[in-house]
Design a protein around this motif. Structure first.
Motif, short mmCIF file in Angstrom:
data_model
loop_
_atom_site.label_atom_id
_atom_site.label_comp_id
_atom_site.label_asym_id
_atom_site.label_seq_id
_atom_site.Cartn_x
_atom_site.Cartn_y
_atom_site.Cartn_z
N ILE A 422 37.63 33.65 39.05
CA ILE A 422 38.73 35.16 39.58
C ILE A 422 39.26 35.75 37.86
N ARG A 423 40.22 34.52 37.40
CA ARG A 423 40.92 34.15 36.38
C ARG A 423 40.63 34.49 35.13
N GLN A 425 37.35 36.27 34.77
CA GLN A 425 36.81 37.68 34.77
C GLN A 425 38.53 38.52 34.90
N LYS A 427 40.46 39.43 37.82
CA LYS A 427 40.27 40.21 38.54
C LYS A 427 40.94 39.34 39.61
N GLU A 428 42.48 39.03 39.16
CA GLU A 428 43.11 38.51 40.52
C GLU A 428 43.64 39.22 41.11
N HIS A 429 44.60 40.56 40.33
CA HIS A 429 44.57 41.72 41.25
C HIS A 429 43.72 42.10 42.09
N LEU A 430 42.93 41.96 42.08
CA LEU A 430 41.86 42.43 42.92
C LEU A 430 41.47 41.99 44.50
N LEU A 503 31.42 38.11 41.01
CA LEU A 503 32.16 38.18 41.76
C LEU A 503 31.73 40.50 42.57
N GLU A 504 31.60 40.49 42.74
CA GLU A 504 30.46 42.10 42.92
C GLU A 504 30.13 42.73 44.03
N THR A 507 31.46 42.51 47.51
CA THR A 507 33.26 42.46 48.69
C THR A 507 33.61 43.69 48.24
N PRO A 509 37.35 44.13 47.28
CA PRO A 509 37.87 44.67 46.69
C PRO A 509 39.83 45.22 47.05
N ASP A 511 41.93 47.01 45.55
CA ASP A 511 42.28 48.39 45.82
C ASP A 511 41.59 49.01 46.37
#
Length: 534
Positions: A422-423, A425, A427-430, A503-504, A507, A509, A511
């Motif tokens: 995650i880090r 790529q 995407k941690e905020h997701l 990571l798609e 998922t 996420p 947001d």
């Protein structure tokens, strides 16, 4: 129910939420889906209660008797507290992944996607076998519980009756499973609360002898630590069996409504209640029931220490009542294990780790062939009539306990890899939910569980070597290793690179979380209090 527009033509909060829901579903339809094909019919109410009830079963009601007899009250309390903390940090790691990617394969699928396909293959087959054997152990436990009332009725007959009921509850529709599990779990929670209150009263003098018990049973004979290091070490596998199933609540994420919201709530709120029930129950049992009590760890029969505490209150009817509740609890635990095992076999088929026909769904989107295949393993329960139900249950308990620990180790490894990916790529905020114990939590789970798996078999060597006990405690290790190495060599799999980690697919996420209509402050607080109670 339809809600009209508010005055002035503005959309009501409910209309806005529905509009956002429609847009969210459309967005998800454009994202790749592999395993997210089951019907999402489990409500937050059901999932919350299943999270509690799925873990309160034979491990607590019967397993504590064995722990008390072999380890003593202090070993039992310390062992259950340590394992409880391990499970807590493990659940935080799992909750983070399950909220972001809520699929039926859960941590088994995560192991394949985030670590290595061969690792996922070995773990999923291991955990599927765990759930299948758990169902068998619950059916064997029914035979032990029946002996409280009579020894004339054939135990295999009772197991067969309940086996049919479990299959029916799991093969028709997930709504039936969810509702049955909700009410059985609620009954268990109420019973534990009654037991805690009654246990305190019994200890303070409200018993048949009318005497204050206090901490007397902690100082009789070899108590509070019985059996030395071997006795202390033996408690951990029993505790792992008792807590086992906590992690499988993430498997329900594949059929849960609004999983990105529901799963974090389950992880944050429910486990504290489970920990409270377990630790308090174990403490009260150790105070009230002497470890020398006959029948706590028999070869042919087994008496629940919970039943003994109710008997101490001076009512035979109370003893029968708690025994009947324990029977329904065993049915609930078996129901939960069969559900989880079925979804894992479905995931194996989806991931091409098992024949495709196991992924076949009926009109209610239930993997019915997987239900039948998983329940078929429960035929082990009929072997109880030949080798003794108590002895068979102990062996099955050891196998399941070690399997649970291996799963917790795998969850820790998958969590470390997941956060690294995650880090990498960006995407941690997701993440809908973040594990606040990262990175020490996953490392703690991996290291301590690995240590316990190796040393808890001490009892199989002392006072004399027991080959059968040794096999039941360690057979999972070479089997999982062979499956991992075999699949890796056969398919030439490699460790997944962080930048190539998927990571798609499947998922949810952060947001895309829907803003729900607000409530007034007092209503919100009242609602949370009510949800905590139930």
């Amino acid at each position: 129910m339809r809600f009209g527009r508010s005055q002035g033509g503005a959309a009501s909060p409910f209309e806005k939420a529905q509009h956002e829901q429609d847009g969210l579903e459309a967005a998800r339809a454009d994202r790749p889906v592999a395993a997210d094909k089951l019907a999402r019919k489990l409500s937050a109410r059901q999932v919350q209660m299943i999270a509690i009830g799925g873990t309160i079963g034979t491990g607590l009601f019967l397993g504590t008797g064995k722990s008390l007899a072999t380890g003593g009250p202090a070993s039992m309390l310390i062992g259950y507290a340590i394992v409880g903390f391990i499970v807590f940090v493990t659940m935080l790691s799992l909750g983070e992944m399950a909220a972001f990617m809520p699929i039926a394969g859960s941590f088994c699928t995560f192991a394949g996607r985030f670590v290595d396909d061969a690792f996922g293959f070995a773990l999923t087959w291991n955990y599927w076998f765990n759930d299948a054997v758990s169902t068998a152990s619950d059916l064997v436990a029914l035979q032990l519980i029946l002996q409280y009332w009579t020894t004339k009725f054939p135990g295999w007959g009772l197991s067969l009756i309940f086996w049919v009921l479990l299959v029916l509850a799991n093969i028709v529709t997930v709504r039936i499973y969810g509702e049955v599990e909700y009410w059985l779990s609620l009954l268990k929670v109420i019973t534990i609360i009654i037991f805690i209150i009654l246990g305190i009263a019994v200890n303070c003098g409200g018993n048949t002898s009318g005497q204050y018990i206090g901490g007397h049973n902690w100082f009789i004979a070899d108590a509070p630590f019985v059996g030395g290091i071997g006795g202390f070490a033996s408690v951990f596998v029993t505790a792992a069996f008792a807590y086992g199933g906590t992690e499988s609540i993430a498997i329900t994420a594949g059929e849960t409504k609004d999983p990105a919201r529901t799963m974090p709530k389950v992880v944050r709120n429910v486990f504290w209640r489970i920990l409270l029930f377990y630790i308090l129950s174990v403490l009260i049992l150790g105070l009230n029931v002497p470890y020398t009590t006959p029948g706590l760890d028999g070869k042919d029969s087994r008496t629940s220490p919970f039943t003994l505490v109710f008997q101490m209150a001076g009512s035979t009817a109370a003893g029968s009542f708690i025994n009947a509740v324990i029977m329904t609890s065993v049915l609930s635990a078996g129901n939960h294990a069969l559900f989880a095992g079925t979804r894992l076999l479905y995931s194996l088929a989806i991931d091409k780790h098992a024949p495709k026909f196991f992924a076949k769904l009926n009109r209610n989107q239930i993997p019915w062939i997987a239900v039948l295949a998983t329940s078929a393993i429960s035929i082990l329960c009929f072997g109880a009539s030949f080798i003794g139900a108590g002895q068979l249950w102990t062996w099955l308990q050891n196998i399941v306990g070690v399997s649970n620990q291996l799963s917790w180790i795998a969850i820790g490894i998958a969590s470390l890899r997941f956060r690294a990916g995650i880090r990498a790529q960006g995407k941690e905020h997701l993440l809908p939910f973040k594990n606040w114990t990262y990175p020490w939590g996953p490392w703690f789970s991996v290291i301590l569980n690995s240590f316990l798996v190796l040393v808890q078999g001490w009892s199989s060597f002392s006072p004399s070597f027991s080959a059968v006990t040794f096999v039941s405690l360690y057979v999972e290790l070479p089997i999982m290793l062979v499956m991992y190495v075999g699949w890796k060599l056969l398919k030439r799999t490699k460790i997944v690179k962080l930048q190539e980690m998927d990571l798609e697919t499947d998922t949810y996420p952060a947001d895309e979380l829907i803003a729900k209509p607000g409530k007034s402050v007092w209503k919100e607080r009242a609602y949370h209090v009510w949800r905590w109670v139930l």
